[in-house]
Design an enzyme around this catalytic site. Sequence first.
Site, PDB file in Angstrom:
ATOM      1  N   HIS A 280      -0.403 -12.079   1.636  1.00 22.06           N
ATOM      2  CA  HIS A 280      -1.363 -11.218   0.947  1.00 22.06           C
ATOM      3  C   HIS A 280      -2.018 -11.938  -0.232  1.00 22.06           C
ATOM      4  CE1 HIS A 280      -2.145  -6.684  -0.064  1.00 22.06           C
ATOM      5  NE2 HIS A 280      -3.253  -7.387  -0.047  1.00 22.06           N
TER       6      HIS A 280
ATOM      7  N   SER B 120     -13.311  -4.773   2.154  1.00 18.95           N
ATOM      8  CA  SER B 120     -14.319  -4.167   1.271  1.00 18.95           C
ATOM      9  C   SER B 120     -15.738  -4.581   1.654  1.00 18.95           C
ATOM     10  CB  SER B 120     -14.042  -4.533  -0.195  1.00 18.95           C
ATOM     11  OG  SER B 120     -12.847  -3.957  -0.642  1.00 18.95           O
ATOM     12  N   PRO B 121     -16.098  -4.530   2.950  1.00 18.09           N
ATOM     13  CA  PRO B 121     -17.459  -4.910   3.347  1.00 18.09           C
ATOM     14  C   PRO B 121     -18.517  -3.928   2.850  1.00 18.09           C
ATOM     15  CG  PRO B 121     -16.321  -3.908   5.202  1.00 18.09           C
ATOM     16  CD  PRO B 121     -15.299  -4.074   4.108  1.00 18.09           C
ATOM     17  N   LEU B 122     -18.071  -2.769   2.353  1.00 17.09           N
ATOM     18  CA  LEU B 122     -18.999  -1.781   1.794  1.00 17.09           C
ATOM     19  C   LEU B 122     -18.951  -1.764   0.270  1.00 17.09           C
ATOM     20  CD1 LEU B 122     -18.428   1.151   4.307  1.00 17.09           C
ATOM     21  CD2 LEU B 122     -20.343  -0.445   4.222  1.00 17.09           C
ATOM     22  N   GLY B 123     -18.427  -2.858  -0.307  1.00 17.16           N
ATOM     23  CA  GLY B 123     -18.383  -2.926  -1.768  1.00 17.16           C
ATOM     24  C   GLY B 123     -17.606  -1.793  -2.386  1.00 17.16           C
TER      25      GLY B 123
ATOM     26  N   PHE C  89     -19.507   1.361  -2.824  1.00 14.51           N
ATOM     27  CA  PHE C  89     -20.722   1.344  -3.637  1.00 14.51           C
ATOM     28  C   PHE C  89     -21.977   1.136  -2.786  1.00 14.51           C
ATOM     29  CE2 PHE C  89     -23.824  -0.181  -6.683  1.00 14.51           C
ATOM     30  CZ  PHE C  89     -23.540   0.562  -7.827  1.00 14.51           C
TER      31      PHE C  89
ATOM     32  N   TYR D 299       0.846  -1.200   0.000  1.00 17.92           N
ATOM     33  CA  TYR D 299       0.000   0.000   0.000  1.00 17.92           C
ATOM     34  C   TYR D 299       0.879   1.247   0.000  1.00 17.92           C
ATOM     35  CZ  TYR D 299      -3.692  -3.260   1.530  1.00 17.92           C
ATOM     36  OH  TYR D 299      -4.578  -4.300   1.648  1.00 17.92           O
TER      37      TYR D 299
END
Length: 337
Positions: A133, A212-215, A218, A64
Amino acid sequence: MPISQSFPSRTLGSVNGGLQVSALGLGCMGMSEFYGARDDTQSMETLNRALDLGISLLDTADTYGLGHNEKLISRLITERGRDAMTIATKFGIQREKGLYARDLNNDPAYVRSACEASLKRLGTDRIDLFYIHRVAANRPIEEPMGELAKLVAEGKILHIGICEVGTETLRRAHAVHPITALQSEYSLWTRDPEDGVLAMCRELAIGFVPYSPLGRGFLTGQMTTTDDLDDDDFRRAHPRFAEGNFQNNLAIVTHVKQLAKEKDCTAAQVALAWVLAQGKDIVPIPGTKRIPYLEENARALDVTLTTADLERLDRLVPSGAAHGERYTAEGMKGVNV
């Protein structure tokens, strides 16, 4: 690691009693790249606010910002002290500056050198949770796991994690040394782990950490067009944000927003509450670099979804509902190995 008494905790894995962490973590990737321009001052304010709230599980990786993200965490360590946080970082993806293209490296010698480099950038003597990873298909998983086991014995890492693997790879890795956490993408629009991986985690007493639990933002319902994204935001090239797919996926958000309205909360909080409701062994790590979104995410723990609510979401947003692949072909390297 200490957790605010007002903020709930969860336990990942069972090694030495498991790793106790805040029930919600913070994904730090976007503070360094991929989601537009970075602002270190803003990011440091958000990191400090996370600790103030009791969100002490910080998720980073050597790739990152090509080390920038870990150095950012090192500044937080200097300000707040090492014991104020639980640090999870990763190795295995190698990229050149400014490029998304990557190579995967699980060579044992590289495992060790990557660990040493992360420790130096973080400015600490230990990594709480060290993930592979991405798993390189051309090398037996037993090889990097053997080196990670040595690093545990030396006290340089306390727990071993692995990302985006299938059931067979997970079982083989766990046989070399107990895995504490599996990290994979999981949300209302990415349900892949339900195809055996979550069940395997529970069979082996491995915690599950959804990224990415919130897409990728999106599912928050805040996006109506990709024109709002920065020119260098990687979502512009993401299949699910592509023309056609984007518009079709808005139907998913419509269902989430409707339930949020009934619950008097936000769509983001419903999406996170759904993930949290999938099991007490699950610790989502939504990413943000802004305090208002951090605080909004934290309040998802106050949202209760009933059995009827969960059944409704499963019916309206079933597995496979999203249009488009999870990543580009390049991004899919090492996914679901």
